[in-house]
Design a protein around this motif. Structure first.
Motif, PDB file in Angstrom:
ATOM      1  N   GLU A   1      -7.485  -2.378   6.991  1.00 13.94           N
ATOM      2  CA  GLU A   1      -6.263  -2.020   6.292  1.00 13.94           C
ATOM      3  C   GLU A   1      -5.192  -1.838   7.366  1.00 13.94           C
ATOM      4  O   GLU A   1      -5.225  -0.878   8.129  1.00 13.94           O
ATOM      5  CB  GLU A   1      -6.447  -0.728   5.486  1.00 13.94           C
ATOM      6  CG  GLU A   1      -5.223  -0.370   4.658  1.00 13.94           C
ATOM      7  CD  GLU A   1      -5.430   0.923   3.888  1.00 13.94           C
ATOM      8  OE1 GLU A   1      -5.419   0.895   2.640  1.00 13.94           O
ATOM      9  OE2 GLU A   1      -5.606   1.985   4.533  1.00 13.94           O
TER      10      GLU A   1
ATOM     11  N   SER B   1       0.767  -4.592   3.482  1.00 17.46           N
ATOM     12  CA  SER B   1      -0.350  -4.448   4.423  1.00 17.46           C
ATOM     13  C   SER B   1      -1.358  -5.576   4.239  1.00 17.46           C
ATOM     14  O   SER B   1      -1.424  -6.210   3.173  1.00 17.46           O
ATOM     15  CB  SER B   1      -1.053  -3.103   4.228  1.00 17.46           C
ATOM     16  OG  SER B   1      -0.131  -2.031   4.351  1.00 17.46           O
TER      17      SER B   1
ATOM     18  N   VAL C   1       0.867  -1.192   0.000  1.00 16.33           N
ATOM     19  CA  VAL C   1       0.000   0.000   0.000  1.00 16.33           C
ATOM     20  C   VAL C   1       0.895   1.231   0.000  1.00 16.33           C
ATOM     21  O   VAL C   1       1.676   1.438   0.948  1.00 16.33           O
ATOM     22  CB  VAL C   1      -0.933   0.000   1.221  1.00 16.33           C
ATOM     23  CG1 VAL C   1      -1.771   1.282   1.255  1.00 16.33           C
ATOM     24  CG2 VAL C   1      -1.833  -1.233   1.208  1.00 16.33           C
ATOM     25  N   GLU C   2       0.812   2.037  -1.062  1.00 16.84           N
ATOM     26  CA  GLU C   2       1.685   3.188  -1.233  1.00 16.84           C
ATOM     27  C   GLU C   2       1.517   4.187  -0.097  1.00 16.84           C
ATOM     28  O   GLU C   2       2.488   4.749   0.419  1.00 16.84           O
ATOM     29  CB  GLU C   2       1.382   3.863  -2.584  1.00 16.84           C
ATOM     30  CG  GLU C   2       2.270   5.058  -2.900  1.00 16.84           C
ATOM     31  CD  GLU C   2       3.725   4.652  -3.104  1.00 16.84           C
ATOM     32  OE1 GLU C   2       4.613   5.461  -2.781  1.00 16.84           O
ATOM     33  OE2 GLU C   2       3.972   3.503  -3.561  1.00 16.84           O
ATOM     34  N   ARG C   3       0.280   4.410   0.313  1.00 17.21           N
ATOM     35  CA  ARG C   3       0.008   5.384   1.374  1.00 17.21           C
ATOM     36  C   ARG C   3       0.662   4.989   2.691  1.00 17.21           C
ATOM     37  O   ARG C   3       1.146   5.839   3.440  1.00 17.21           O
ATOM     38  CB  ARG C   3      -1.511   5.518   1.550  1.00 17.21           C
ATOM     39  CG  ARG C   3      -1.930   6.524   2.620  1.00 17.21           C
ATOM     40  CD  ARG C   3      -3.436   6.682   2.639  1.00 17.21           C
ATOM     41  NE  ARG C   3      -4.100   5.409   2.890  1.00 17.21           N
ATOM     42  CZ  ARG C   3      -4.264   4.900   4.125  1.00 17.21           C
ATOM     43  NH1 ARG C   3      -3.804   5.553   5.185  1.00 17.21           N
ATOM     44  NH2 ARG C   3      -4.903   3.758   4.281  1.00 17.21           N
ATOM     45  N   LEU C   4       0.685   3.671   2.980  1.00 12.25           N
ATOM     46  CA  LEU C   4       1.269   3.191   4.234  1.00 12.25           C
ATOM     47  C   LEU C   4       2.750   2.856   4.114  1.00 12.25           C
ATOM     48  O   LEU C   4       3.401   2.528   5.102  1.00 12.25           O
ATOM     49  CB  LEU C   4       0.506   1.945   4.717  1.00 12.25           C
ATOM     50  CG  LEU C   4      -0.983   2.155   5.002  1.00 12.25           C
ATOM     51  CD1 LEU C   4      -1.645   0.835   5.400  1.00 12.25           C
ATOM     52  CD2 LEU C   4      -1.169   3.186   6.122  1.00 12.25           C
ATOM     53  N   LYS C   5       3.261   2.891   2.860  1.00 13.75           N
ATOM     54  CA  LYS C   5       4.672   2.622   2.598  1.00 13.75           C
ATOM     55  C   LYS C   5       5.099   1.232   3.102  1.00 13.75           C
ATOM     56  O   LYS C   5       6.143   1.062   3.726  1.00 13.75           O
ATOM     57  CB  LYS C   5       5.573   3.679   3.270  1.00 13.75           C
ATOM     58  CG  LYS C   5       5.287   5.108   2.862  1.00 13.75           C
ATOM     59  CD  LYS C   5       5.556   5.321   1.369  1.00 13.75           C
ATOM     60  CE  LYS C   5       5.310   6.770   0.963  1.00 13.75           C
ATOM     61  NZ  LYS C   5       5.493   7.011  -0.488  1.00 13.75           N
TER      62      LYS C   5
ATOM     63  N   LYS D   1      -0.964  -2.180   8.152  1.00 15.31           N
ATOM     64  CA  LYS D   1       0.408  -2.383   7.696  1.00 15.31           C
ATOM     65  C   LYS D   1       1.097  -3.422   8.581  1.00 15.31           C
ATOM     66  O   LYS D   1       0.949  -3.402   9.809  1.00 15.31           O
ATOM     67  CB  LYS D   1       1.175  -1.060   7.736  1.00 15.31           C
ATOM     68  CG  LYS D   1       2.631  -1.186   7.299  1.00 15.31           C
ATOM     69  CD  LYS D   1       3.374   0.136   7.430  1.00 15.31           C
ATOM     70  CE  LYS D   1       4.840  -0.019   7.082  1.00 15.31           C
ATOM     71  NZ  LYS D   1       5.593   1.248   7.226  1.00 15.31           N
TER      72      LYS D   1
END
Length: 769
Positions: free
Chosen positions: A53, A39, A32-36, A55
């Motif tokens: 969701e 996830s 997940v790009e937002r969580l880097k 990580k």
């Protein structure tokens, strides 16, 4: 989404410490790009909405419970749980979590619990001080660096901080650069410090550090540092072994450079773990769990990459069976063996696909050819591969051999090849034969055979086995019991008219293995083995082995008969009575003399069991008394050998089995029982005892001895009888032992009925169930 393996329920823990159901959906693991980061996502099966969701954090303690539950805590004591519909789905997600954290999937928890006081202290530390300050990477600071690395190992929090610091600014590569300088300068003190540093960095147990240290341009320097253990007078030469002695053999050229690099890396890391690093202490045993995981995931990746390369595997099996490849067949079969060994690291569903791939490529026909070759190392490796296949899926092997029978001759069937390898094992200890016997037992075990409405594997395979394979298994037994002549080595008074030929130790071991399999068949195959025994008169041939000079083989033969009698089957009973098959047992008892050993105890237990089933015993004695003296002798032998042991005839070791503290009341109970059960022989025994006591009493002696008493002659004193008459032992034993050395599992129902019929309470020997 129809994949039920990934179907889960999402639970959260409420303030009352109760689990709330947040919905049902399907879980996936993705970046997940937002969580880097990787996830866990759960989308509702009803409308596809996002239920979860989360990580996968490197520091979160995930726990697997009950095979289908994964539990963890996030910020602010927010506890989460995923409950999977299927174990396979739980295993897949658990493996992904462990991969991200660099942990071993065999563990049920991914992180060591952190001490609460340390955790509180860690939370108070400002974000700006999250890294450990490392000294400059210089020769003069190596001792300081070594002390720092060693000091943090006792604290999970400080280990984490040091790992983050080491990964910044290329610190590991700078340290390995100093190693080359120290070695050029022959700076032994600096090399010792570098050993402590590299060993400590490995014990930080971080996958990200391993990726750096085990890369192509670093790993040999890491090995070099580990050569300079301060405890050693001279450094080890591990690099020399890895680069010159250990040669990488490509039996089939590997064109994939990434695969080749992964194989090299895995071998070297395995060498570091198994050979270079010392055995961890109690306090260090968890420090290298990530190293084990690193090797594990490498092996999984290697197997997957090889399995996907069908051209490579097809070439391997083609060359394995090609007559023109004798020179490297050993390398080929060892490669397949290692390939199968690596497959044990796969998850069940992936391992299933792996073995199906091997089956489709022709692994079983290839083994059939290879196992029949002269090269002992090739055969040994082929047996190991065969054991992997049988352990994974005996049904797959059975299906192959039944289909094979329609296309080939009986003597080249795979199972017959296995049996012949067992029979022809040249090892004096029969190590390979024992292994093959275990595999054969697995293949003929009905417990792992499938049954469905349209196909019964048990019926089909057992019919096949008894028709095409059983004669191969019993051939050595029949061949070694075919002689009907008196051996020159036997004394004139011996009852052994059918000696085992030859009767050497290795042959006796082999026959014992065959009898173990046949005894297993008696217990589990009922109809098929019964028909075979009757048609081949097999029990008579087995009982010839009672004449063996090797007692363990005689006991195996007796155990085979005992299992048959323990079934209480009327057909077996009539077969034994009609064939007078107790005679070899009585002869063995007579030849054993008055020695109270394991053979004596086993035969006595047999008669004790038969006596519980009184009707069969009476019928047999009646039928044999008309032919010879066996029946009469049995009546005398049972009380004599069961309750009167000559103390002087006991082997020295066997005397340790007896308890010298038996009280006199036990002896009186035994005498009463003997009088009830065997009135005729017991009366003669008492008369002889009284006469001896009278004679000794006149001489004033306190001890009583009995002169040899001659039993009554048999009804038909024919010279053709092979059974000797027996005199009572010369010395009575006052103390008796009611517990035999041999016990068999049979039902206790008849024994309980017998005890109820007893008019007076008296001790009876226990027949185990």
């Amino acid at each position: 989404m129809s994949d039920t393996r990934r179907r889960v329920k999402v639970y959260t823990l409420n303030e009352d410490r109760q689990w709330d159901d947040r919905g049902t959906g399907h879980v996936s693991s993705t970046f997940v790009e937002r969580l880097k980061g990787i996830s866990l996502l759960v989308r509702a099966e009803s409308d596809g909405s996002l239920l979860l969701e989360s990580k996968i954090s490197p520091n979160t303690a995930y726990q697997k419970q009950q095979d289908t539950l994964i539990v963890w805590s996030e910020a602010d004591n927010y506890d989460l749980a995923l409950s999977f519909q299927e174990k396979a789905g739980c295993d897949e997600i658990w493996e992904k979590i462990c991969q991200v954290q660099g942990k071993d999937p065999a563990l049920d928890i991914t992180q060591d619990p952190i001490d609460e006081s340390e955790e509180d202290h860690f939370e108070e530390i400002p974000e700006t001080t999250h890294l450990v300050e490392l000294p400059p990477c210089e020769l003069s600071r190596l001792e300081e660096i070594a002390d720092l690395v060693t000091s943090v190992l006792s604290s999970p929090i400080r280990r984490e901080k040091l790992a983050l610091a080491l990964m910044s600014e290329g610190y590991i590569k700078k340290l390995l650069g100093l190693f080359r300088v120290c070695e050029d300068l022959e700076n032994r003190e600096g090399l010792h410090h570098l050993y402590e540093i590299v060993r400590g960095v490995l014990f930080l147990n971080k996958a990200a550090l391993f990726e750096i240290m085990f890369s192509d341009d670093c790993i040999m320097d890491v090995v070099g540092c580990l050569e300079y253990d301060p405890a050693l007078v001279q450094p080890k030469r591990h690099r020399e072994f890895l680069t010159k002695t250990a040669k990488f053999k490509e039996v089939i050229p590997i064109t994939d450079s990434e695969l080749r690099q992964k194989i090299h890396q895995t071998y070297r890391v395995q060498y570091i773990q198994d050979i270079i690093l010392p055995t961890p202490s109690v306090f260090e045993e968890n420090f290298l769990s990530t190293l084990t995981s690193f090797i594990y995931f490498n092996k999984v990746e290697i197997v997957s990459m090889l399995q996907e390369d069908e051209k490579f595997l097809t070439e391997v099996f083609a060359q394995l069976t090609d007559e023109a490849t004798d020179s490297k067949r050993r390398e080929l079969v060892n490669f397949v063996k290692e390939f199968c060994a690596f497959s044990q690291t796969l998850q069940p569903q992936n391992r299933d696909a792996f073995y199906k791939t091997l089956a489709n490529l022709g692994i079983l026909p290839a083994l059939e050819i290879v196992m029949g070759m002269d090269d002992l190392q090739v055969r040994a490796a082929a047996i190991d591969i065969f054991s992997y296949l049988v352990e994974f899926s005996p049904s797959m092997v059975r299906e192959f051999v039944m289909q094979e029978q329609q296309q080939t001759e009986d003597d080249v069937l795979l199972i017959n090849v296995v049996i012949k390898q067992m029979i022809c094992d040249s090892d004096p200890e029969l190590g390979g034969a024992v292994q093959l016997m275990g595999l054969l037992r697995t293949l003929i075990d009905p417990e792992n055979m499938l049954a469905s409405s349209n196909k019964t594997e048990k019926t089909e395979f057992l019919s096949f086995f008894y028709k095409y394979c059983m004669h191969v298994l019993t051939a050595p037994l029949l061949a070694n019991t075919a002689h009907d002549k008196i051996s020159k080595d036997q004394p004139e008074e011996s009852t052994k008219i059918n000696p085992v030929c030859p009767d050497n130790f290795q042959t006796a071991q082999l026959l014992a293995l065959i009898l173990e399999l046949l005894t297993f068949c008696v217990e589990h195959h009922t109809y098929h083995i019964k028909t075979y025994i009757m048609n081949k008169d097999l029990l008579r041939r087995v009982l010839v082995l009672m004449n063996s000079k090797h007692t363990f083989l005689a006991l195996c033969a007796l155990r085979f008969m005992r299992r048959i009698i323990g079934l209480k089957d009327e057909y077996y009973n009539r077969y034994i009575i009609k064939g007078n098959l107790f005679e070899p047992v009585i002869n063995a008892l007579l030849d054993n003399g008055t020695r109270y050993n394991l053979l004596n105890s086993a035969i006595t237990e047999l008669f004790e069991f038969i006596k519980v089933v009184r009707d069969h015993l009476t019928l047999w004695i009646t039928s044999t008394k008309a032919r010879n003296s066996t029946g009469q002798n049995l009546i005398q032998l049972i009380p004599i050998f069961r309750y009167r042991r000559d103390a002087r005839s006991l082997d020295e070791d066997e005397e340790l089995w007896f308890n010298d503290d038996d009280d006199e009341e036990d002896g009186e109970a035994v005498e009463r029982r003997m009088e009830d059960d065997f009135p005729d022989s017991y009366e003669k025994y008492i008369e002889a005892k009284k006469a001896a006591n009278g004679a000794n009493g006149a001489n004033g002696s306190k001890s009583a001895t009995i002169p040899p008493a001659s039993p009554a002659p048999p009804p038909n004193n024919s010279s053709s009888s092979s059974v000797k008459t027996v005199a009572l032992p010369v010395t009575p034993v006052v103390k008796t032992a009611l517990v035999g050395l041999v016990d068999y599992p049979d039902d206790e129902d008849e024994e309980e009925e017998d005890e109820e019929e007893e008019q007076a309470p008296r001790k009876r020997p226990r027949l185990s169930s």
